[in-house]
Design a protein around this motif. Structure first.
Motif, PDB file in Angstrom:
ATOM      1  N   ALA A 134       0.828  -1.207   0.000  1.00  0.00           N
ATOM      2  CA  ALA A 134       0.000   0.000   0.000  1.00  0.00           C
ATOM      3  C   ALA A 134       0.863   1.258   0.000  1.00  0.00           C
ATOM      4  N   HIS A 135       2.157   1.108   0.368  1.00  0.00           N
ATOM      5  CA  HIS A 135       3.095   2.229   0.416  1.00  0.00           C
ATOM      6  C   HIS A 135       4.429   1.790  -0.180  1.00  0.00           C
ATOM      7  N   GLU A 136       5.187   2.774  -0.615  1.00  0.00           N
ATOM      8  CA  GLU A 136       6.512   2.511  -1.184  1.00  0.00           C
ATOM      9  C   GLU A 136       7.474   3.520  -0.584  1.00  0.00           C
ATOM     10  N   ALA A 137       8.637   3.064  -0.127  1.00  0.00           N
ATOM     11  CA  ALA A 137       9.642   3.943   0.476  1.00  0.00           C
ATOM     12  C   ALA A 137      10.827   4.075  -0.466  1.00  0.00           C
ATOM     13  N   ASP A 138      11.059   5.282  -0.949  1.00  0.00           N
ATOM     14  CA  ASP A 138      12.167   5.573  -1.860  1.00  0.00           C
ATOM     15  C   ASP A 138      13.290   6.197  -1.029  1.00  0.00           C
ATOM     16  N   GLU A 139      14.443   5.520  -0.985  1.00  0.00           N
ATOM     17  CA  GLU A 139      15.549   6.027  -0.174  1.00  0.00           C
ATOM     18  C   GLU A 139      16.174   7.251  -0.827  1.00  0.00           C
ATOM     19  N   LEU A 140      16.381   8.291  -0.030  1.00  0.00           N
ATOM     20  CA  LEU A 140      16.983   9.537  -0.496  1.00  0.00           C
ATOM     21  C   LEU A 140      18.484   9.523  -0.200  1.00  0.00           C
ATOM     22  N   PRO A 141      19.260  10.405  -0.863  1.00  0.00           N
ATOM     23  CA  PRO A 141      20.720  10.411  -0.656  1.00  0.00           C
ATOM     24  C   PRO A 141      21.141  10.574   0.801  1.00  0.00           C
ATOM     25  N   ASP A 142      20.331  11.264   1.609  1.00  0.00           N
ATOM     26  CA  ASP A 142      20.715  11.477   3.007  1.00  0.00           C
ATOM     27  C   ASP A 142      20.311  10.315   3.916  1.00  0.00           C
ATOM     28  N   GLY A 143      19.771   9.235   3.330  1.00  0.00           N
ATOM     29  CA  GLY A 143      19.401   8.061   4.106  1.00  0.00           C
ATOM     30  C   GLY A 143      17.957   8.048   4.588  1.00  0.00           C
ATOM     31  N   THR A 144      17.263   9.180   4.463  1.00  0.00           N
ATOM     32  CA  THR A 144      15.847   9.215   4.829  1.00  0.00           C
ATOM     33  C   THR A 144      15.030   8.612   3.684  1.00  0.00           C
ATOM     34  N   HIS A 145      13.730   8.512   3.892  1.00  0.00           N
ATOM     35  CA  HIS A 145      12.876   7.912   2.873  1.00  0.00           C
ATOM     36  C   HIS A 145      11.734   8.839   2.480  1.00  0.00           C
ATOM     37  N   ASP A 146      11.444   8.863   1.192  1.00  0.00           N
ATOM     38  CA  ASP A 146      10.293   9.570   0.645  1.00  0.00           C
ATOM     39  C   ASP A 146       9.205   8.509   0.503  1.00  0.00           C
ATOM     40  N   ILE A 147       8.125   8.640   1.263  1.00  0.00           N
ATOM     41  CA  ILE A 147       7.079   7.628   1.267  1.00  0.00           C
ATOM     42  C   ILE A 147       6.038   7.942   0.201  1.00  0.00           C
ATOM     43  N   GLY A 148       5.783   6.970  -0.641  1.00  0.00           N
ATOM     44  CA  GLY A 148       4.756   7.094  -1.662  1.00  0.00           C
ATOM     45  C   GLY A 148       3.581   6.198  -1.334  1.00  0.00           C
ATOM     46  N   VAL A 149       2.402   6.635  -1.717  1.00  0.00           N
ATOM     47  CA  VAL A 149       1.179   5.869  -1.498  1.00  0.00           C
ATOM     48  C   VAL A 149       0.784   5.215  -2.822  1.00  0.00           C
ATOM     49  N   ILE A 150       0.552   3.902  -2.790  1.00  0.00           N
ATOM     50  CA  ILE A 150       0.104   3.204  -3.998  1.00  0.00           C
ATOM     51  C   ILE A 150      -1.388   3.447  -4.145  1.00  0.00           C
ATOM     52  N   GLU A 151      -1.781   4.060  -5.257  1.00  0.00           N
ATOM     53  CA  GLU A 151      -3.186   4.317  -5.535  1.00  0.00           C
ATOM     54  C   GLU A 151      -3.586   3.579  -6.803  1.00  0.00           C
ATOM     55  N   TRP A 152      -4.777   3.015  -6.781  1.00  0.00           N
ATOM     56  CA  TRP A 152      -5.341   2.343  -7.958  1.00  0.00           C
ATOM     57  C   TRP A 152      -6.377   3.285  -8.550  1.00  0.00           C
ATOM     58  N   ILE A 153      -6.094   3.763  -9.751  1.00  0.00           N
ATOM     59  CA  ILE A 153      -6.900   4.809 -10.376  1.00  0.00           C
ATOM     60  C   ILE A 153      -7.414   4.311 -11.727  1.00  0.00           C
ATOM     61  N   ASP A 154      -8.659   4.636 -12.022  1.00  0.00           N
ATOM     62  CA  ASP A 154      -9.215   4.300 -13.333  1.00  0.00           C
ATOM     63  C   ASP A 154      -8.318   4.928 -14.400  1.00  0.00           C
ATOM     64  N   TYR A 155      -7.814   4.123 -15.313  1.00  0.00           N
ATOM     65  CA  TYR A 155      -6.827   4.605 -16.279  1.00  0.00           C
ATOM     66  C   TYR A 155      -7.357   5.768 -17.114  1.00  0.00           C
ATOM     67  N   ARG A 156      -8.682   5.865 -17.289  1.00  0.00           N
ATOM     68  CA  ARG A 156      -9.270   6.934 -18.105  1.00  0.00           C
ATOM     69  C   ARG A 156      -9.181   8.286 -17.426  1.00  0.00           C
ATOM     70  N   GLU A 157      -8.843   8.302 -16.124  1.00  0.00           N
ATOM     71  CA  GLU A 157      -8.688   9.559 -15.380  1.00  0.00           C
ATOM     72  C   GLU A 157      -7.240  10.044 -15.356  1.00  0.00           C
ATOM     73  N   ALA A 158      -6.335   9.302 -15.966  1.00  0.00           N
ATOM     74  CA  ALA A 158      -4.908   9.613 -15.884  1.00  0.00           C
ATOM     75  C   ALA A 158      -4.531  10.929 -16.564  1.00  0.00           C
ATOM     76  N   ALA A 159      -5.296  11.357 -17.559  1.00  0.00           N
ATOM     77  CA  ALA A 159      -4.939  12.581 -18.283  1.00  0.00           C
ATOM     78  C   ALA A 159      -4.967  13.809 -17.387  1.00  0.00           C
ATOM     79  N   SER A 160      -5.754  13.783 -16.320  1.00  0.00           N
ATOM     80  CA  SER A 160      -5.879  14.956 -15.449  1.00  0.00           C
ATOM     81  C   SER A 160      -4.895  14.941 -14.284  1.00  0.00           C
ATOM     82  N   LEU A 161      -4.066  13.920 -14.192  1.00  0.00           N
ATOM     83  CA  LEU A 161      -3.138  13.788 -13.062  1.00  0.00           C
ATOM     84  C   LEU A 161      -1.754  14.343 -13.390  1.00  0.00           C
ATOM     85  N   PRO A 162      -1.055  14.900 -12.387  1.00  0.00           N
ATOM     86  CA  PRO A 162       0.347  15.280 -12.586  1.00  0.00           C
ATOM     87  C   PRO A 162       1.206  14.005 -12.539  1.00  0.00           C
ATOM     88  N   LEU A 163       1.303  13.336 -13.668  1.00  0.00           N
ATOM     89  CA  LEU A 163       1.941  12.027 -13.779  1.00  0.00           C
ATOM     90  C   LEU A 163       3.258  12.152 -14.529  1.00  0.00           C
TER      91      LEU A 163
END
Length: 197
Positions: A134-163
């Motif tokens: 449900a979450h993804e942790a991307d390690e940053l150069p300083d050793g901390t983590h940028d946490i991302g949330v896994i979202e399931w989105i209707d693909y037809r709505e993707a055009a309006s997202l900052p992707l």
């Protein structure tokens, strides 16, 4: 045509410049990196990673850079396991869907590389989806983590997202998630059509 021998590299036609041994890291786009990414569909929904930023949210496709000496397929499977906890063997597909050529200036101490995004398509069942992260942790150069949330989105709505890479309009235009794409090469992403967030 005459050729001159170069003891440090291949033979070059006379009068031509020898390629640089190592592109300068201070010259924008003089290095090339490859990133594998995935469009993982469960029915009409696609998995995206949302990362919250001070002014907005940014969505990305699961994936990451190919490591030195790593096969593209191995890199993709590694990234799917790391980011979604997805065993690619439990997914259907894996065909190359799109290629995006990125040449975008970004903040940071080093010059940006030219990045080729190889985007593959997978389909999973609801049973497989229920066991994913449900979450993804991307390690940053300083050793901390940028946490991302896994979202399931209707693909037809993707055009309006900052992707990023900006495949939202192409994704939303698909008649269905299994539709063939006429051309794998999407328009390049440059400073003319994209601003780094």
């Amino acid at each position: 045509m005459t050729h001159t021998a170069d003891p440090t590299g291949p033979v070059h036609p006379a009068g031509t410049a020898r390629p640089a041994a190592d592109p300068s890291p201070s010259v924008p786009f003089s290095r090339i990196k490859v990133r594998t990414g995935a469009l993982v569909f469960c029915g009409d929904e696609v998995a995206l990673i949302r990362r919250d930023r001070p002014a907005s949210a940014l969505y990305t496709l699961p994936g990451g850079n190919v490591e030195d000496g790593e096969d593209f397929t191995a890199a993709l499977h590694r990234e799917l396991a790391e980011e979604l906890a997805l065993d690619a063997g439990l997914a259907e597909g894996g065909d190359l869907m799109w290629i995006v050529d990125q040449r975008v200036t970004r903040p940071g101490p080093t010059a940006p590389p030219r990045k080729l995004h190889l985007l593959y398509r997978f389909h999973i069942t609801p049973a497989v989806r229920s066991g994913l992260a449900a979450h993804e942790a991307d390690e940053l150069p300083d050793g901390t983590h940028d946490i991302g949330v896994i979202e399931w989105i209707d693909y037809r709505e993707a055009a309006s997202l900052p992707l990023f890479p900006p495949v939202g309009p192409a994704l939303a235009a698909l008649p269905d998630p299994r539709a063939a794409v006429p051309d794998a090469a999407l328009p390049p992403v440059t400073d003319r059509n994209h601003t780094w967030i």
